[in-house]
Write a protein that holds these residues in place. Structure first.
Motif, short mmCIF file in Angstrom:
data_model
loop_
_atom_site.label_atom_id
_atom_site.label_comp_id
_atom_site.label_asym_id
_atom_site.label_seq_id
_atom_site.Cartn_x
_atom_site.Cartn_y
_atom_site.Cartn_z
N LEU A 11 0.82 -1.21 0.00
CA LEU A 11 0.00 0.00 0.00
C LEU A 11 0.85 1.25 0.00
O LEU A 11 0.49 2.26 -0.62
CB LEU A 11 -0.92 -0.02 1.23
CG LEU A 11 -1.95 1.09 1.34
CD1 LEU A 11 -2.88 1.08 0.15
CD2 LEU A 11 -2.74 0.96 2.63
N TYR A 12 2.01 1.22 0.68
CA TYR A 12 2.88 2.40 0.74
C TYR A 12 3.34 2.82 -0.65
O TYR A 12 3.20 3.97 -1.05
CB TYR A 12 4.07 2.10 1.64
CG TYR A 12 5.10 3.21 1.69
CD1 TYR A 12 4.92 4.31 2.52
CD2 TYR A 12 6.24 3.15 0.88
CE1 TYR A 12 5.86 5.32 2.56
CE2 TYR A 12 7.17 4.17 0.91
CZ TYR A 12 6.98 5.25 1.76
OH TYR A 12 7.90 6.27 1.78
N PHE A 17 3.23 5.91 -5.76
CA PHE A 17 3.15 5.96 -7.22
C PHE A 17 1.92 6.74 -7.68
O PHE A 17 1.97 7.51 -8.64
CB PHE A 17 3.11 4.55 -7.80
CG PHE A 17 4.42 3.81 -7.67
CD1 PHE A 17 5.62 4.49 -7.77
CD2 PHE A 17 4.45 2.45 -7.45
CE1 PHE A 17 6.83 3.83 -7.65
CE2 PHE A 17 5.65 1.77 -7.32
CZ PHE A 17 6.84 2.46 -7.43
N VAL A 18 0.81 6.55 -6.99
CA VAL A 18 -0.40 7.30 -7.35
C VAL A 18 -0.18 8.79 -7.13
O VAL A 18 -0.55 9.62 -7.97
CB VAL A 18 -1.60 6.79 -6.52
CG1 VAL A 18 -2.79 7.73 -6.67
CG2 VAL A 18 -1.99 5.39 -6.95
N THR A 19 0.44 9.14 -5.99
CA THR A 19 0.70 10.55 -5.71
C THR A 19 1.64 11.15 -6.75
O THR A 19 1.39 12.26 -7.26
CB THR A 19 1.33 10.70 -4.32
OG1 THR A 19 0.42 10.16 -3.34
CG2 THR A 19 1.62 12.16 -3.99
N VAL A 23 0.65 14.14 -9.30
CA VAL A 23 1.40 15.39 -9.30
C VAL A 23 1.99 15.65 -10.69
O VAL A 23 1.92 16.78 -11.21
CB VAL A 23 2.51 15.35 -8.23
CG1 VAL A 23 3.46 16.55 -8.37
CG2 VAL A 23 1.90 15.34 -6.84
N MET A 24 2.58 14.64 -11.30
CA MET A 24 3.16 14.81 -12.63
C MET A 24 2.09 15.17 -13.66
O MET A 24 2.29 16.04 -14.51
CB MET A 24 3.88 13.53 -13.04
CG MET A 24 5.16 13.26 -12.27
SD MET A 24 6.38 14.60 -12.48
CE MET A 24 6.70 14.48 -14.24
N PHE A 200 6.32 14.07 -2.52
CA PHE A 200 6.85 12.78 -2.09
C PHE A 200 7.01 12.73 -0.57
O PHE A 200 6.61 11.76 0.07
CB PHE A 200 8.19 12.50 -2.76
CG PHE A 200 8.07 11.73 -4.05
CD1 PHE A 200 7.29 10.59 -4.12
CD2 PHE A 200 8.72 12.15 -5.19
CE1 PHE A 200 7.17 9.88 -5.30
CE2 PHE A 200 8.61 11.45 -6.38
CZ PHE A 200 7.83 10.31 -6.42
N MET A 201 7.60 13.78 -0.01
CA MET A 201 7.84 13.79 1.43
C MET A 201 6.52 13.83 2.20
O MET A 201 6.33 13.09 3.17
CB MET A 201 8.73 14.98 1.80
CG MET A 201 10.17 14.84 1.34
SD MET A 201 11.25 16.17 1.93
CE MET A 201 10.60 17.55 0.98
N ALA A 202 5.60 14.71 1.74
CA ALA A 202 4.30 14.80 2.43
C ALA A 202 3.53 13.49 2.31
O ALA A 202 2.94 13.00 3.27
CB ALA A 202 3.48 15.95 1.85
#
Length: 484
Positions: A11-12, A17-19, A23-24, A200-202
């Motif tokens: 899930l992580y 990857f979804v985020t 974003v991209m 990515f960090m958030a």
């Protein structure tokens, strides 16, 4: 390799990857939209700017073109006044001009790189100038320039006759616009990288906060599967869905632990309860068979064996009754019955036992019916068990009380006896399976310790509760039934 592959399926990483994809995609769409808008805006601004300069030179060129005395580029270039005028305009405006006749033949150019060439503007641009009043595009003029340039053409119109006497084309390099676009692309990619890293960090922090409790739950579940119910979830002080899930998980663990504890107690209790009569039966039977018990005493011990067999049978039957009660829903039909009539029937059936104990009965049962919601047979069983229990432990010659009152939409049934005071710490245990107030379990040979447990089970099926108090030798059981 397989373990690494499974980790990326977790899930992580899916969330990451979804985020990243979102974003991209967002940055790409925003970049494309902004690039398109900025390009069109810069192009229009450049076209207006160059077109304005071409209009100025066209007005200045009208007087020279209107006379028609210039037949070719050489003659127009030899006119020093016009040449100075065009050169000055090109220098001041930082563009190059091509002055043409109405057919697009270049009569004069301020671009030294085109000097000595016979030039003709593309027919499409010439026609567009004549028909639409202006032509603007990025073009290399059919290979005349190595790179595309901004070209804006306007007609030179005589103010006296309104007739088009020529055309003026302004040519400007696209270097400034290209530099702007290059700067924009660099800024876009830098911004996209920074935003992507922040995302990515958030996302990593947020996802880990979500994943950690789930991993703990998975680990706790494996512990539960192994029979260890002491594990509890950490709610991390959260009040969101994860915190609610952790609280529910802990409640489930508490319930499982309690169920497991009750199961072990049940097994221990039933083992003890079954072992006592079975040991008695086996011991006396062996004594008769091997001659240890004299023949003249065999009948006495056969009677004991018979009594123990019946007690064992009653215990098994009561256990089956409990299982059946727990599977019933007495409120499903919504039926009402007269609880007063049930109480009278119980008193009649208990008459012999009450008389054997030389007990009096104080019955406070109204003549008018009190209709309550539930199953008549099950509630009758409750009243019978309570009254039988009260008669069994009442002091001989004392008075039993059985009464009913109504209050706040409830019928409250009370059973009271006078006997030994039950210790306060033992009151909550009265309704447990196989519990007997007699610690030695020797005085009450007929009981199996399930009567009050059946009472509690039936009332729980009716969504009601029972209370018990014991003070100064007076023990009172009270339960309620809904009248609505």
């Amino acid at each position: 390799m397989k373990r690494l592959k499974n980790q990326f399926r977790g899930l992580y990483w899916r969330q990451m990857f979804v985020t990243a994809g979102m974003v991209m995609l967002t940055l790409t769409l925003l970049g494309a939209a902004f690039f398109s808008l900025s390009y069109n805006y810069a192009r229009n601004q450049k076209s207006e700017e160059i077109g304005g300069r071409a209009q100025i030179l066209s007005r200045l060129s009208v007087s020279y073109l209107e006379s028609g005395r210039y037949l070719d580029m050489e003659e127009l270039r030899n006119d020093r006044d016009f040449q100075k005028l065009a050169t000055f305009a090109a220098t001041v405006s930082d563009v190059q001009f091509l002055i043409c006749d109405t057919e697009g033949h270049v009569l004069l150019t301020t671009d030294d790189s085109l000097e000595g060439q016979v030039l003709t503007m593309p027919e499409e641009m010439t026609r567009e100038v004549m028909e639409d009043g202006q032509a603007a595009r990025r073009d290399n003029l059919e290979g005349l320039y190595e790179k595309k340039r901004f070209i804006v053409g306007v007609p030179a119109v005589s103010p006296n006759t309104g007739v088009v006497v020529g055309e003026v084309f302004a040519v400007a390099a696209t270097t400034s616009l290209e530099n702007m676009w290059q700067g924009f692309v660099g800024l876009f990619f830098m911004t996209a990288f920074v935003v992507l890293m922040i995302s990515f960090m958030a996302s990593s922090v947020t996802t880990m906060r979500q994943i950690q409790p789930i991993r703990e739950m998975a680990a706790a579940t494996r512990q539960y599967a192994e029979g260890n119910f002491d594990i509890r979830m950490n709610d991390y002080g959260r009040e969101d869905e994860i915190g609610e899930l952790a609280a529910s998980f802990n409640n489930m663990a508490e319930s499982l632990q309690q169920t497991e504890r009750q199961r072990r107690e049940f097994i221990a209790n039933i083992s003890h309860e079954l072992k006592t009569p079975m040991t008695t039966i086996a011991g006396y039977t062996d004594g008769i068979l091997d001659g240890t018990i004299p023949p003249e005493n065999e009948r006495q011990y056969l009677q004991i064996i018979s009594n123990e067999s019946r007690r064992l049978s009653r215990m098994v039957r009561r256990m089956l009754d409990v299982s059946q009660l727990q599977a019933m829903d007495p409120l499903r039909g919504g039926n009402h019955f007269d609880v007063c009539e049930s109480m009278r029937r119980v008193l009649i059936s208990m008459e012999k036992k009450i008389n054997d104990r030389h007990l009096d009965v104080d019955a406070d049962i109204p003549e008018e019916p009190i209709l309550v919601l539930g199953d008549t047979d099950m509630i009758t069983q409750v009243i019978y068990n309570l009254l039988e229990n009260a008669a069994k432990f009442a002091r001989e010659g004392s008075t039993l009380y059985l009464g009913v009152t109504t209050l706040d939409g409830k019928a409250r049934v009370t059973v009271r006896n006078v006997g030994d005071t039950i210790p306060a710490e033992e009151l909550p245990l009265l309704f447990e399976r196989f519990h007997k107030s007699d610690k030695s379990r020797s005085e009450d040979k007929d009981g199996v310790g399930l009567g009050l447990y059946i009472v509690k089970t039936i009332l729980e099926q009716h969504r009601e509760k029972i209370n018990v108090t014991s003070e100064n030798g007076i023990t009172t059981f009270t339960f309620s039934l809904s009248t609505e």
